[in-house]
Each structure stands twice: as structure tokens, then as C-alpha cells.
Design a protein around this motif. Structure first.
Motif, PDB file in Angstrom:
ATOM      1  N   ASP A  91      -1.683  -3.338  -4.748  1.00 30.72           N
ATOM      2  CA  ASP A  91      -2.645  -2.664  -5.607  1.00 30.72           C
ATOM      3  C   ASP A  91      -1.909  -1.727  -6.568  1.00 30.72           C
ATOM      4  N   ILE A  92      -0.894  -2.249  -7.234  1.00 32.76           N
ATOM      5  CA  ILE A  92      -0.072  -1.420  -8.121  1.00 32.76           C
ATOM      6  C   ILE A  92      -0.866  -1.066  -9.376  1.00 32.76           C
ATOM      7  N   THR A  93      -0.946   0.247  -9.649  1.00 35.31           N
ATOM      8  CA  THR A  93      -1.618   0.686 -10.873  1.00 35.31           C
ATOM      9  C   THR A  93      -0.603   1.152 -11.912  1.00 35.31           C
ATOM     10  N   THR A  94       0.352   1.982 -11.488  1.00 35.63           N
ATOM     11  CA  THR A  94       1.367   2.459 -12.433  1.00 35.63           C
ATOM     12  C   THR A  94       2.783   2.258 -11.921  1.00 35.63           C
ATOM     13  N   GLY A  95       2.949   1.720 -10.717  1.00 34.99           N
ATOM     14  CA  GLY A  95       4.277   1.473 -10.185  1.00 34.99           C
ATOM     15  C   GLY A  95       5.004   0.425 -10.998  1.00 34.99           C
ATOM     16  N   ASP A  96       6.340   0.458 -10.947  1.00 33.28           N
ATOM     17  CA  ASP A  96       7.142  -0.417 -11.797  1.00 33.28           C
ATOM     18  C   ASP A  96       8.355  -0.905 -11.020  1.00 33.28           C
ATOM     19  N   GLY A  97       8.773  -2.136 -11.251  1.00 31.61           N
ATOM     20  CA  GLY A  97      10.032  -2.654 -10.742  1.00 31.61           C
ATOM     21  C   GLY A  97      10.097  -2.863  -9.246  1.00 31.61           C
ATOM     22  N   ASN A  98       8.977  -3.150  -8.585  1.00 34.81           N
ATOM     23  CA  ASN A  98       8.977  -3.400  -7.146  1.00 34.81           C
ATOM     24  C   ASN A  98       9.220  -4.877  -6.866  1.00 34.81           C
ATOM     25  N   THR A  99       9.960  -5.154  -5.777  1.00 35.58           N
ATOM     26  CA  THR A  99      10.177  -6.514  -5.321  1.00 35.58           C
ATOM     27  C   THR A  99       9.689  -6.590  -3.882  1.00 35.58           C
ATOM     28  N   VAL A 100       8.730  -7.462  -3.635  1.00 38.78           N
ATOM     29  CA  VAL A 100       8.124  -7.559  -2.312  1.00 38.78           C
ATOM     30  C   VAL A 100       8.058  -9.022  -1.908  1.00 38.78           C
ATOM     31  N   VAL A 101       8.638  -9.352  -0.732  1.00 39.15           N
ATOM     32  CA  VAL A 101       8.619 -10.706  -0.204  1.00 39.15           C
ATOM     33  C   VAL A 101       8.219 -10.625   1.264  1.00 39.15           C
ATOM     34  N   ILE A 156       1.214  -0.335  -2.063  1.00 41.60           N
ATOM     35  CA  ILE A 156       1.944   0.334  -3.146  1.00 41.60           C
ATOM     36  C   ILE A 156       1.003   0.524  -4.331  1.00 41.60           C
ATOM     37  N   ASN A 157       0.892   1.749  -4.785  1.00 40.04           N
ATOM     38  CA  ASN A 157      -0.002   2.083  -5.873  1.00 40.04           C
ATOM     39  C   ASN A 157       0.792   2.595  -7.072  1.00 40.04           C
ATOM     40  N   THR A 158       1.512   3.683  -6.871  1.00 43.68           N
ATOM     41  CA  THR A 158       2.290   4.263  -7.963  1.00 43.68           C
ATOM     42  C   THR A 158       3.783   4.240  -7.677  1.00 43.68           C
ATOM     43  N   ASN A 172       2.667   4.104  -0.501  1.00 44.65           N
ATOM     44  CA  ASN A 172       1.736   4.293  -1.605  1.00 44.65           C
ATOM     45  C   ASN A 172       2.475   4.736  -2.858  1.00 44.65           C
ATOM     46  N   SER A 173       3.190   5.855  -2.766  1.00 47.45           N
ATOM     47  CA  SER A 173       3.797   6.424  -3.965  1.00 47.45           C
ATOM     48  C   SER A 173       5.293   6.677  -3.851  1.00 47.45           C
ATOM     49  N   GLY A 174       5.927   6.240  -2.784  1.00 45.22           N
ATOM     50  CA  GLY A 174       7.366   6.436  -2.649  1.00 45.22           C
ATOM     51  C   GLY A 174       8.144   5.577  -3.629  1.00 45.22           C
ATOM     52  N   ASN A 175       9.349   6.011  -3.966  1.00 42.00           N
ATOM     53  CA  ASN A 175      10.200   5.310  -4.930  1.00 42.00           C
ATOM     54  C   ASN A 175      11.576   5.022  -4.337  1.00 42.00           C
ATOM     55  N   ASN A 176      12.226   3.982  -4.858  1.00 40.20           N
ATOM     56  CA  ASN A 176      13.629   3.683  -4.552  1.00 40.20           C
ATOM     57  C   ASN A 176      13.896   3.460  -3.067  1.00 40.20           C
ATOM     58  N   ASN A 177      12.972   2.833  -2.366  1.00 40.27           N
ATOM     59  CA  ASN A 177      13.145   2.501  -0.960  1.00 40.27           C
ATOM     60  C   ASN A 177      13.559   1.042  -0.828  1.00 40.27           C
ATOM     61  N   THR A 178      14.350   0.753   0.225  1.00 42.04           N
ATOM     62  CA  THR A 178      14.734  -0.616   0.544  1.00 42.04           C
ATOM     63  C   THR A 178      14.456  -0.853   2.017  1.00 42.04           C
ATOM     64  N   SER A 179      13.737  -1.929   2.323  1.00 43.42           N
ATOM     65  CA  SER A 179      13.497  -2.257   3.728  1.00 43.42           C
ATOM     66  C   SER A 179      13.668  -3.755   3.926  1.00 43.42           C
ATOM     67  N   GLY A 197      10.206   0.298   7.856  1.00 43.77           N
ATOM     68  CA  GLY A 197       9.674   1.328   6.973  1.00 43.77           C
ATOM     69  C   GLY A 197       8.167   1.331   6.863  1.00 43.77           C
ATOM     70  N   SER A 198       7.494   0.806   7.866  1.00 45.50           N
ATOM     71  CA  SER A 198       6.051   0.583   7.755  1.00 45.50           C
ATOM     72  C   SER A 198       5.209   1.849   7.779  1.00 45.50           C
ATOM     73  N   THR A 199       5.701   2.966   8.312  1.00 46.48           N
ATOM     74  CA  THR A 199       4.886   4.185   8.370  1.00 46.48           C
ATOM     75  C   THR A 199       5.133   5.119   7.197  1.00 46.48           C
ATOM     76  N   ASN A 200       6.117   4.822   6.379  1.00 47.77           N
ATOM     77  CA  ASN A 200       6.450   5.677   5.241  1.00 47.77           C
ATOM     78  C   ASN A 200       5.412   5.502   4.128  1.00 47.77           C
ATOM     79  N   GLN A 201       4.748   6.583   3.728  1.00 49.29           N
ATOM     80  CA  GLN A 201       3.724   6.513   2.695  1.00 49.29           C
ATOM     81  C   GLN A 201       4.203   7.053   1.351  1.00 49.29           C
ATOM     82  N   THR A 202       4.928   8.151   1.366  1.00 50.87           N
ATOM     83  CA  THR A 202       5.313   8.797   0.109  1.00 50.87           C
ATOM     84  C   THR A 202       6.801   9.095   0.017  1.00 50.87           C
ATOM     85  N   GLY A 203       7.561   8.793   1.052  1.00 54.36           N
ATOM     86  CA  GLY A 203       8.990   9.082   1.044  1.00 54.36           C
ATOM     87  C   GLY A 203       9.747   8.228   0.049  1.00 54.36           C
ATOM     88  N   SER A 204      10.887   8.739  -0.409  1.00 50.50           N
ATOM     89  CA  SER A 204      11.694   8.045  -1.417  1.00 50.50           C
ATOM     90  C   SER A 204      13.163   8.011  -1.020  1.00 50.50           C
TER      91      SER A 204
END
Length: 105
Positions: A2-12, A20-22, A38-45, A51-58
């Protein structure tokens, strides 16, 4: 996703990154990865449920089956594990430049 303003995400993987929203520049590989993010940035899992419980961490890296803390948001951490455990095999804190291997290093 449900990305509204997020950018450059890769999900497989099934249900990975579905909230992921923003958040931007996250990479999730494996089923249920970054399931709550939801709003975390620059994460790799990589790995089922990593990383399933992380909501806003980066700035995190989660590697392995269910790698990552059992609750809450974290930022700038490294978790390498094969279970959801707050004391993984390998833990790092990028903010403090610390590395722990099995709590003995």
C-alpha cells in the motif's frame, strides 16, 4: 503493498512488505519479510519472517529465518539468526560500531 509516497522498495515473497506506506529503499526477500513495516527506510531483510515486527525502524539488516527482535522497533541494527530471538547468533549496532557474536565477543 500500500505504498503512497515510499520510493525504491524491492519486495519478493508472499506478504512481504505488504504494509509499507511511506518507507523507502527497503529490500525484503522471503515470505512475510518486513510484514509490519510502515515508514521505515533503508532496511534489508532476507529469510522467512525476517524483520517482521519492525514498523518504523530504519537502517537495519535482518538475515535468517525470523531474524530480528521479538517486539518493537529498532534502527541501525544487525541481526543474524534462525529464530525470533532478542539475543541472536550475531548482533550489531551500527550507531555504536559494536558487534556481538553469540554474546561472547
Amino acid at each position: 503493498m500500500d505504498i503512497t509516497t515510499g520510493d525504491g522498495n524491492t519486495v519478493v515473497g508472499y506478504e512481504s512488505g505488504k504494509t509499507i506506506n511511506t518507507g523507502s529503499y527497503n529490500t525484503a526477500i522471503g515470505a512475510n519479510n518486513m510484514l509490519s513495516l510502515n515508514s521505515g527506510n533503508n532496511n534489508t531483510s532476507i529469510g522467512y519472517n525476517a524483520g517482521s515486527t519492525n514498523q518504523t525502524g530504519s537502517g537495519n539488516i535482518f538475515v535468517g529465518y525470523e531474524a530480528g527482535p521479538s517486539s518493537g522497533n529498532v534502527s541501525n541494527k544487525l541481526y543474524v539468526a534462525n529464530s525470533k530471538d532478542d539475543t541472536p547468533l550475531i548482533y550489531g549496532d551500527f550507531s555504536n560500531n559494536t558487534l556481538t557474536i553469540n554474546d561472547n565477543l
